[in-house]
Each structure stands twice: as C-alpha cells, then as structure tokens.
Scaffold this active site. Sequence first.
Site, mmCIF file in Angstrom:
data_model
loop_
_atom_site.group_PDB
_atom_site.id
_atom_site.type_symbol
_atom_site.label_atom_id
_atom_site.label_comp_id
_atom_site.label_asym_id
_atom_site.label_seq_id
_atom_site.Cartn_x
_atom_site.Cartn_y
_atom_site.Cartn_z
ATOM 1 N N HIS A 1 2.762 2.645 1.855
ATOM 2 C CA HIS A 1 3.143 1.336 1.244
ATOM 3 C C HIS A 1 3.686 0.518 2.710
ATOM 4 O O HIS A 1 3.538 -0.797 2.242
ATOM 5 C CB HIS A 1 4.260 1.513 0.253
ATOM 6 N N ASP B 295 9.220 5.989 -5.019
ATOM 7 C CA ASP B 295 8.137 5.403 -6.018
ATOM 8 C C ASP B 295 7.176 6.123 -6.534
ATOM 9 O O ASP B 295 6.090 5.974 -6.952
ATOM 10 C CB ASP B 295 7.726 4.099 -5.381
ATOM 11 N N ALA C 291 -1.030 1.688 -6.781
ATOM 12 C CA ALA C 291 -0.225 1.798 -8.200
ATOM 13 C C ALA C 291 1.125 2.420 -8.215
ATOM 14 O O ALA C 291 1.834 2.310 -9.149
ATOM 15 C CB ALA C 291 -1.347 2.708 -9.147
#
Length: 189
Positions: free
Chosen positions: A46, A69, A105
């Site tokens: 990320h 996450d 996602a």
Amino acid sequence: AIKEGLTCTTHTYNSMRSYEKDKIGTVGSALLCDELYTELICDGIHVSIPAVKFLCKNKPSNKIVLISDALRTKGMPDGIYPFGGLEIEVHGNRATIAGHPETLAGSVTSLMGCMKKAVEFGIPLADAVRASSYNPAQAIKIDDRAGSLEIGKDANIAIFDGNPMEVFTKTLYTIIDGEIVYEPKDIDN
C-alpha cells in the site's frame, strides 16, 4: 477538522490528496499536525518504503498507528473471492479488484506481518511494537485498560522468541484475559 474533533488519519497516503508546493493536502496535514494519529498500512504494498520512512522520520513515534487493513481473505490461497458485491483477486500478498490488477482491494497481511515489514524497512523494533499496541490504544482512548503491560489492564499478550527479525515468526504463547489460549505443542516447559 481538528477543531471539530478529528484525531486520526485513516490509511495515511492511501486515497489522500498529497502535498504540493502550493497545497499541503491531507498527507501534508497528517505530517504537520503532531496532535493527529496517523494510521499506516505497512504491508509493503500500500505504501512505498521511502514513504514509510518519510512518515516515521517526520511524525512523532507516539502518533503512528500500524494497521493491517486485512481482508477476510488474509491467509487464503491465491484465487478469486466474493467481497461486498465485487470479486477480489488474491495473488501472493496482493488483493486487487478482479480484472483490475492495479486497484488494491485491501491487504492480506496480518498486523504481525506489518510489524515485520516496518522493522525490515528500518523502523526500530520498539517503535513498531508501540505503533501496533500502545499507540492504537491511545488513539481510541482505551489505553486505561489495553496497549501496555501494567497491573489492572487486560492481560492480552503475545509472546515471541528469536532475534528481532525472527521474533515475528515463532509464537510461544498467546494469552487472552490472562488465560493461555495458544501454546505450541513442541515447546519445552
């Protein structure tokens, strides 16, 4: 927003307006405003290593909150899975919208995996542990009962063995509410 009660930036860097020479943006505000906690998905996917280092160098270490996450597909084999009316594709340590390999996602890395990545990226072990325990407890105002080892606090503890880079791979015990809920079968007592 801070005057109205904002205390934390969610998923710092992700889907945020970055800073430019004439606009500080959300990322710049997260770094500038020491009173804000900054969540950081430190999975190596990320946020780039230089961006992780930049945040950790320029933000007080007691205001950084490591998060995973992680999606419910964490730990699942590569494949396509339903998710909120969409399909996501898990390939290695990446989870993307199926058919859109550049659209993340979410993460499939555990919080322990994010701590390990932080240490691999040069973040001191003590800072990575604090960013995964005490800082989040402070951020959500439960540090009176969680986030550190003190008398009277919840006894939710994970104990590991090994050198700092192996510490995240061998779990010796997991303790919840003072009770051992995990102990490897091959450990010498």
